[in-house]
Write an enzyme that holds these catalytic residues in place. Sequence first.
Site, PDB file in Angstrom:
ATOM      1  N   ASP A  90       0.827  -1.210   0.000  1.00  0.00           N
ATOM      2  CA  ASP A  90       0.000   0.000   0.000  1.00  0.00           C
ATOM      3  C   ASP A  90       0.860   1.258   0.000  1.00  0.00           C
ATOM      4  O   ASP A  90       1.867   1.328   0.713  1.00  0.00           O
ATOM      5  CB  ASP A  90      -0.851   0.029   1.280  1.00  0.00           C
ATOM      6  CG  ASP A  90      -2.323  -0.141   0.992  1.00  0.00           C
ATOM      7  OD1 ASP A  90      -2.743   0.044  -0.164  1.00  0.00           O
ATOM      8  OD2 ASP A  90      -3.060  -0.463   1.948  1.00  0.00           O
ATOM      9  N   GLU A 189     -14.260  -1.615  -1.552  1.00  0.00           N
ATOM     10  CA  GLU A 189     -14.496  -1.806  -0.111  1.00  0.00           C
ATOM     11  C   GLU A 189     -15.793  -1.135   0.336  1.00  0.00           C
ATOM     12  O   GLU A 189     -16.119  -0.021  -0.117  1.00  0.00           O
ATOM     13  CB  GLU A 189     -13.315  -1.225   0.689  1.00  0.00           C
ATOM     14  CG  GLU A 189     -13.523  -1.355   2.210  1.00  0.00           C
ATOM     15  CD  GLU A 189     -12.278  -1.096   3.047  1.00  0.00           C
ATOM     16  OE1 GLU A 189     -11.192  -0.859   2.486  1.00  0.00           O
ATOM     17  OE2 GLU A 189     -12.417  -1.139   4.291  1.00  0.00           O
TER      18      GLU A 189
HETATM   19  O1  KIV Z   1      -4.930  -1.576   4.248  1.00  0.00           O
HETATM   20  C1  KIV Z   1      -5.615  -2.586   4.035  1.00  0.00           C
HETATM   21  O2  KIV Z   1      -5.564  -3.576   4.760  1.00  0.00           O
HETATM   22  C2  KIV Z   1      -6.511  -2.568   2.888  1.00  0.00           C
HETATM   23  C3  KIV Z   1      -7.470  -3.700   2.736  1.00  0.00           C
HETATM   24  C4  KIV Z   1      -8.542  -3.547   3.733  1.00  0.00           C
HETATM   25  C5  KIV Z   1      -8.003  -3.820   1.367  1.00  0.00           C
HETATM   26  O3  KIV Z   1      -6.485  -1.653   2.113  1.00  0.00           O
END
Ligand code: KIV
Length: 280
Positions: A90, A189
């Site tokens: 991320d 989501e």
């Molecule tokens: O940060 C995370 O865990 C996410 C998931 C919930 C898709 O973005």
Amino acid sequence: MATQLPTTDVRIGADLIRRRKGGTPIVCLTAYTYPIARLLDPHVDLLLVGDSVAMVLHGHETTLGASLEMMIAHGQAVMRGSARACVVVDMPAGSYERSAVQALASARRIVGETGCQAVKLEGGVDMARQIAAIVAADIPVMGHIGLQPQSVEKDGGYKIKGRTDETVAALIADAQAVEKAGAFSVVIEGTIETVAADITRRIAIPTIGIGASGDCDGQILVVDDMVGLTVDRVPKFVKQYADLRSVITHAAERYASEVRDRVFPGPAHVFSKTNGGDDA
Ligand code: KIV
């Protein structure tokens, strides 16, 4: 036709995930650490080093507590612990929203320092330029639309998206913008089930649902929620497959009582001059 998974230990790339559209559902979980990556890797197609790590492991109130350094350190641990899964890291809040130049510099740092297969960022129409710039540099991007945890303060909480005609139209526009910008897949989501199913039919890249729809091309959960380890808020859409909180609590209770009663350490856990050897 949807592509099937390789049966060897070859690392799954973003392109293979993209080709799984409409096939056997894509199994995804978050992972933040080496041991959890080792345990999950044989069972999943994709491991997401989510910025949820800031809340789940570091105790921050929101994902806004994640930093680029934090994501890179956990990305490196997950890469060391996995051999087969496609690892996506991320992009934390503040590392990409300002401009395409900023987004590309951060994505290059994440991929360069972790060796992960792709990055993920939140946003649709508003982040299309960022996605396109990263993809143009040959770094695969996963989108994230619907409930966007990085916007929780702006949204006034974790709110389900797509309850009105206006927000449904916005969600469809976001999904199409992410697809057009070149993302290989998109997380949806916290959305009304029929809306997520409709988006899945409308776009040609896989949709990965979380609190979305069984019709999505894949599913993802936060691993700590899934195994019952989360100590704070667990979203309604989570299914808990184990109760590790109880397992750890009972182990800690037994350990504490054995230490207090001088039962632990017993003869098997101490060394004498004549047995046990030199290795701990
Ligand atoms: O940060 C995370 O865990 C996410 C998931 C919930 C898709 O973005």
